[in-house]
Design a protein around this motif. Structure first.
Motif, PDB file in Angstrom:
ATOM      1  N   ALA A 225      -3.339  16.204   6.537  1.00  0.00           N
ATOM      2  CA  ALA A 225      -2.738  15.015   6.150  1.00  0.00           C
ATOM      3  C   ALA A 225      -2.125  14.285   7.564  1.00  0.00           C
ATOM      4  O   ALA A 225      -1.751  12.805   7.415  1.00  0.00           O
ATOM      5  N   LYS A 226      -1.970  14.482   8.814  1.00  0.00           N
ATOM      6  CA  LYS A 226      -1.913  14.053   9.892  1.00  0.00           C
ATOM      7  C   LYS A 226      -3.086  12.539  10.206  1.00  0.00           C
ATOM      8  O   LYS A 226      -2.833  11.483  10.011  1.00  0.00           O
ATOM      9  N   LEU A 227      -4.190  13.289  10.029  1.00  0.00           N
ATOM     10  CA  LEU A 227      -5.683  12.284  10.473  1.00  0.00           C
ATOM     11  C   LEU A 227      -5.657  11.380   9.085  1.00  0.00           C
ATOM     12  O   LEU A 227      -5.622  10.732   8.921  1.00  0.00           O
ATOM     13  N   LEU A 228      -5.025  11.898   7.091  1.00  0.00           N
ATOM     14  CA  LEU A 228      -5.605  10.679   6.911  1.00  0.00           C
ATOM     15  C   LEU A 228      -4.025   9.866   6.739  1.00  0.00           C
ATOM     16  O   LEU A 228      -4.444   8.292   6.606  1.00  0.00           O
ATOM     17  N   TRP A 229      -3.207   9.880   6.967  1.00  0.00           N
ATOM     18  CA  TRP A 229      -1.974   9.197   7.042  1.00  0.00           C
ATOM     19  C   TRP A 229      -2.214   8.554   8.505  1.00  0.00           C
ATOM     20  O   TRP A 229      -1.940   6.965   8.583  1.00  0.00           O
ATOM     21  N   ALA A 230      -2.211   9.186   8.709  1.00  0.00           N
ATOM     22  CA  ALA A 230      -2.531   8.676  10.535  1.00  0.00           C
ATOM     23  C   ALA A 230      -3.451   6.839  10.560  1.00  0.00           C
ATOM     24  O   ALA A 230      -2.556   5.851  10.854  1.00  0.00           O
ATOM     25  N   GLY A 231      -4.259   7.283  10.076  1.00  0.00           N
ATOM     26  CA  GLY A 231      -5.214   6.125  10.047  1.00  0.00           C
ATOM     27  C   GLY A 231      -5.098   4.916   9.326  1.00  0.00           C
ATOM     28  O   GLY A 231      -5.500   3.743   9.364  1.00  0.00           O
ATOM     29  N   TRP A 232      -5.335   5.563   7.745  1.00  0.00           N
ATOM     30  CA  TRP A 232      -4.377   4.706   6.584  1.00  0.00           C
ATOM     31  C   TRP A 232      -3.009   3.641   6.870  1.00  0.00           C
ATOM     32  O   TRP A 232      -3.337   2.376   6.941  1.00  0.00           O
TER      33      TRP A 232
ATOM     34  N   GLN B  90      -2.667   2.521  10.538  1.00  0.00           N
ATOM     35  CA  GLN B  90      -2.607   2.196  11.083  1.00  0.00           C
ATOM     36  C   GLN B  90      -3.232   0.765  10.492  1.00  0.00           C
ATOM     37  O   GLN B  90      -3.438  -0.417  10.689  1.00  0.00           O
ATOM     38  N   ARG B  91      -4.200   0.936   9.043  1.00  0.00           N
ATOM     39  CA  ARG B  91      -4.774   0.067   8.720  1.00  0.00           C
ATOM     40  C   ARG B  91      -3.859  -1.262   8.045  1.00  0.00           C
ATOM     41  O   ARG B  91      -4.716  -2.318   7.877  1.00  0.00           O
ATOM     42  N   LEU B  92      -3.129  -0.281   7.542  1.00  0.00           N
ATOM     43  CA  LEU B  92      -2.031  -1.177   7.137  1.00  0.00           C
ATOM     44  C   LEU B  92      -1.506  -2.269   8.203  1.00  0.00           C
ATOM     45  O   LEU B  92      -1.557  -3.575   7.468  1.00  0.00           O
ATOM     46  N   GLY B  93      -0.872  -1.457   9.459  1.00  0.00           N
ATOM     47  CA  GLY B  93      -0.596  -3.250  10.066  1.00  0.00           C
ATOM     48  C   GLY B  93      -1.648  -3.932  10.345  1.00  0.00           C
ATOM     49  O   GLY B  93      -1.460  -4.843  10.447  1.00  0.00           O
ATOM     50  N   GLU B  94      -2.421  -3.793  10.407  1.00  0.00           N
ATOM     51  CA  GLU B  94      -4.090  -4.461  10.429  1.00  0.00           C
ATOM     52  C   GLU B  94      -4.399  -6.032   9.887  1.00  0.00           C
ATOM     53  O   GLU B  94      -4.239  -6.671   9.606  1.00  0.00           O
TER      54      GLU B  94
ATOM     55  N   ALA C 287      -6.319  -0.070   0.616  1.00  0.00           N
ATOM     56  CA  ALA C 287      -5.061   0.648   1.140  1.00  0.00           C
ATOM     57  C   ALA C 287      -4.546   1.297  -0.648  1.00  0.00           C
ATOM     58  O   ALA C 287      -3.726   2.273  -0.123  1.00  0.00           O
ATOM     59  N   TRP C 288      -4.164   0.496  -1.470  1.00  0.00           N
ATOM     60  CA  TRP C 288      -3.290   1.166  -2.984  1.00  0.00           C
ATOM     61  C   TRP C 288      -4.096   3.294  -2.751  1.00  0.00           C
ATOM     62  O   TRP C 288      -3.453   3.623  -3.450  1.00  0.00           O
ATOM     63  N   ALA C 289      -5.525   2.733  -3.081  1.00  0.00           N
ATOM     64  CA  ALA C 289      -6.493   4.141  -3.136  1.00  0.00           C
ATOM     65  C   ALA C 289      -6.444   5.155  -2.180  1.00  0.00           C
ATOM     66  O   ALA C 289      -6.208   6.031  -2.462  1.00  0.00           O
ATOM     67  N   GLY C 290      -5.954   4.946  -1.025  1.00  0.00           N
ATOM     68  CA  GLY C 290      -6.162   5.790   0.020  1.00  0.00           C
ATOM     69  C   GLY C 290      -4.431   6.083   0.284  1.00  0.00           C
ATOM     70  O   GLY C 290      -4.128   7.579   0.361  1.00  0.00           O
ATOM     71  N   LEU C 291      -3.586   5.272   0.370  1.00  0.00           N
ATOM     72  CA  LEU C 291      -1.632   5.931  -0.830  1.00  0.00           C
ATOM     73  C   LEU C 291      -2.123   6.547  -1.478  1.00  0.00           C
ATOM     74  O   LEU C 291      -1.301   8.184  -1.518  1.00  0.00           O
ATOM     75  N   GLN C 292      -2.585   6.738  -3.029  1.00  0.00           N
ATOM     76  CA  GLN C 292      -2.767   7.747  -3.568  1.00  0.00           C
ATOM     77  C   GLN C 292      -3.323   8.319  -3.189  1.00  0.00           C
ATOM     78  O   GLN C 292      -3.068   9.962  -4.059  1.00  0.00           O
ATOM     79  N   GLY C 293      -4.340   8.981  -3.009  1.00  0.00           N
ATOM     80  CA  GLY C 293      -4.930  10.054  -1.768  1.00  0.00           C
ATOM     81  C   GLY C 293      -3.829  10.843  -0.929  1.00  0.00           C
ATOM     82  O   GLY C 293      -4.105  11.672  -1.387  1.00  0.00           O
TER      83      GLY C 293
ATOM     84  N   PHE D 208       2.338  -3.256  12.345  1.00  0.00           N
ATOM     85  CA  PHE D 208       1.468  -3.548  13.926  1.00  0.00           C
ATOM     86  C   PHE D 208       1.222  -3.310  14.536  1.00  0.00           C
ATOM     87  O   PHE D 208       0.215  -1.998  15.434  1.00  0.00           O
ATOM     88  N   LEU D 209       2.231  -3.324  15.974  1.00  0.00           N
ATOM     89  CA  LEU D 209       2.296  -2.509  17.287  1.00  0.00           C
ATOM     90  C   LEU D 209       2.943  -1.465  16.869  1.00  0.00           C
ATOM     91  O   LEU D 209       2.026  -0.607  18.515  1.00  0.00           O
ATOM     92  N   PHE D 210       3.470  -0.968  16.261  1.00  0.00           N
ATOM     93  CA  PHE D 210       4.353   0.955  16.413  1.00  0.00           C
ATOM     94  C   PHE D 210       2.987   1.403  15.750  1.00  0.00           C
ATOM     95  O   PHE D 210       2.884   2.781  16.120  1.00  0.00           O
ATOM     96  N   THR D 211       2.175   1.036  14.892  1.00  0.00           N
ATOM     97  CA  THR D 211       1.220   2.104  14.388  1.00  0.00           C
ATOM     98  C   THR D 211      -0.309   2.208  14.937  1.00  0.00           C
ATOM     99  O   THR D 211      -0.988   2.912  15.223  1.00  0.00           O
ATOM    100  N   ARG D 212      -0.148   1.269  15.835  1.00  0.00           N
ATOM    101  CA  ARG D 212      -0.719   1.905  17.580  1.00  0.00           C
ATOM    102  C   ARG D 212      -1.130   2.943  18.541  1.00  0.00           C
ATOM    103  O   ARG D 212      -2.012   4.172  18.126  1.00  0.00           O
ATOM    104  N   ALA D 213       0.172   3.639  17.701  1.00  0.00           N
ATOM    105  CA  ALA D 213       0.686   4.573  18.112  1.00  0.00           C
ATOM    106  C   ALA D 213       0.704   5.617  17.355  1.00  0.00           C
ATOM    107  O   ALA D 213       0.620   7.213  17.947  1.00  0.00           O
ATOM    108  N   ASP D 214       0.607   5.904  16.087  1.00  0.00           N
ATOM    109  CA  ASP D 214       0.402   6.691  15.175  1.00  0.00           C
ATOM    110  C   ASP D 214      -1.166   7.892  15.163  1.00  0.00           C
ATOM    111  O   ASP D 214      -0.805   8.543  14.302  1.00  0.00           O
ATOM    112  N   THR D 215      -1.663   7.377  15.689  1.00  0.00           N
ATOM    113  CA  THR D 215      -2.998   8.736  15.937  1.00  0.00           C
ATOM    114  C   THR D 215      -3.444   8.762  17.392  1.00  0.00           C
ATOM    115  O   THR D 215      -3.489   9.729  17.812  1.00  0.00           O
ATOM    116  N   ILE D 216      -1.825   8.951  17.912  1.00  0.00           N
ATOM    117  CA  ILE D 216      -1.475   9.836  19.086  1.00  0.00           C
ATOM    118  C   ILE D 216      -0.482  10.501  19.156  1.00  0.00           C
ATOM    119  O   ILE D 216      -0.381  12.102  19.052  1.00  0.00           O
TER     120      ILE D 216
END
Length: 383
Positions: A313-320, A322-326, A285-291, A353-361
């Motif tokens: 950018a949207k693809l990168l942060w949305a998935g990241w 969501q994974r942080l919420g999990e 997660a830390w490495a992804g945030l630097q990316g 966790f709940l709100f990031t379910r929508a991040d990829t939409i």
């Protein structure tokens, strides 16, 4: 006129420290995605304080704004995020509509709308998505008919952020009834406080409502409140979208960093940090945030526009995110699934966790972003 202000980090930091106190102390760390319901009236007053100090419209070119450089804007957003500045209510007007009017609007439109955006005396929402025309925006069915010196707007918009507090909405509507897809659309500026507009909240998984349905039933907009030419709405609307993921994303990423730090602190407190699998996920997660940060800086500093930068950018942060919420829920263990008090008294981890379910939409689904990248990269290569 707002006073001349310093854009040096220490001066910004000092201003925020001096003003996020007293009446505004409860705002620190509040608002933003998943928490837009918090302190709405107080945050509206805070926006007006920002406007009076000249912090709104920093990046607008003269004579409309300060003309701050990308680097200066980055400094402001990062200091704002570090100070725990509340989620902004004026960002749709400031970062989406204002640049659109500066590029495509008339002088009269700029004179009418830019000063109230800069002072936060008028708030905006975006009327794009509709049932059946969300990610596929070209399927818009809301229609507008020119009747003398006014447009009559009828239709429905959905997932409209902050429509319940907005004074105006920029609406993509079909003004040529014989048209299909991208043709025959117009970009209209519609006042929200009128009999022909109804706003209904959409209750989310978090139990809160920051998105809305908006119904237009013969709503009125003056004839001159069309940006660009009638029928040229698709070009104007896509221009607006190009501003959506600008320099403010760096402030967003500092918010992400605070969320990650909270997860790490929880893992250390309950001992799950010693689990090598959890430690590996935290490191990832830390490495992804630097990316995310380096991609944003590279895109913002590019000498020529990157046609895919915003979509990537949207693809990168949305998935990241969501994974942080999990990860937050896994660190908390089984008790993280238990509500303190039903129905919506959520912990920070549960809300994340709940709100990031929508991040990829929301903001453009992952599928659409991949199509954009494919079209603009692979399609260009093939041509």
């Amino acid at each position: 006129m707002a006073p001349e202000i310093s854009l040096r980090a220490p001066d910004i930091r000092a201003w925020l420290r001096d003003h996020l106190t007293g009446e505004f102390a409860p705002l620190v760390g509040t608002g933003g995605p998943g928490r837009e319901h918090e302190h709405l009236d107080l945050r509206a007053r805070w926006e007006r304080v920002l406007g009076a100090a000249g912090w709104i419209g920093l990046g607008w070119p003269a004579p409309y704004g300060r003309g701050a450089s990308i680097a200066e804007q980055v400094v402001f957003f990062e200091e704002y995020a570090r100070a725990g500045g509340p989620g902004r209510l004026s960002h749709i007007g400031e970062y989406l509509l204002a640049p659109t009017l500066i590029e495509h609007g008339t002088d009269a439109q700029r004179r009418r709308f830019l000063p109230p955006i800069a002072s936060a005396s008028e708030l905006w929402c975006q009327g794009y998505s509709e049932p059946g025309a969300g990610s596929d925006l070209a399927g818009v069915r809301t229609r507008a008919t020119l009747d003398g010196d006014r447009w009559l707007v009828t239709g429905q918009k959905v997932w409209t952020s902050l429509a319940h507090v907005a004074d105006w909405c920029f609406v993509l509507a079909r003004t040529d009834p014989a048209s299909t897809r991208k043709a025959g659309l117009s970009y209209l500026l519609v006042p929200m406080h009128q009999p022909g507009v109804t706003v209904r909240p959409i209750v989310q998984l978090t139990g809160t409502s920051e998105f809305n349905e908006v119904f237009f039933d013969g709503a009125v907009a003056d004839a001159d409140l069309v940006v660009g030419a009638p029928g040229d709405g698709w070009r104007i609307a896509t221009s607006t979208l190009s501003y959506e993921r600008g320099v403010a994303t760096l402030g967003q990423q500092l918010g992400f960093a605070r969320e990650l730090a909270a997860v790490v602190a929880a893992a250390r407190a309950n001992g799950t940090f010693d689990d090598p699998v959890v430690a590996d996920r935290i490191a990832d997660a830390w490495a992804g945030l630097q990316g995310l940060r380096h991609h944003a800086l590279r895109t913002l500093s590019a000498t020529s526009p990157d046609p895919t930068g915003a979509s990537v950018a949207k693809l990168l942060w949305a998935g990241w995110h969501q994974r942080l919420g999990e990860l937050a829920m896994d660190v908390g263990g089984p008790l993280s699934t238990v509500l303190a008090e039903a129905p919506d008294d959520l912990t920070d981890s549960q809300r994340l966790f709940l709100f990031t379910r929508a991040d990829t939409i929301y903001g453009g689904s992952d599928e659409i972003q991949r199509n954009i990248v494919a079209d603009r990269v692979l399609g260009r290569v093939q041509r």
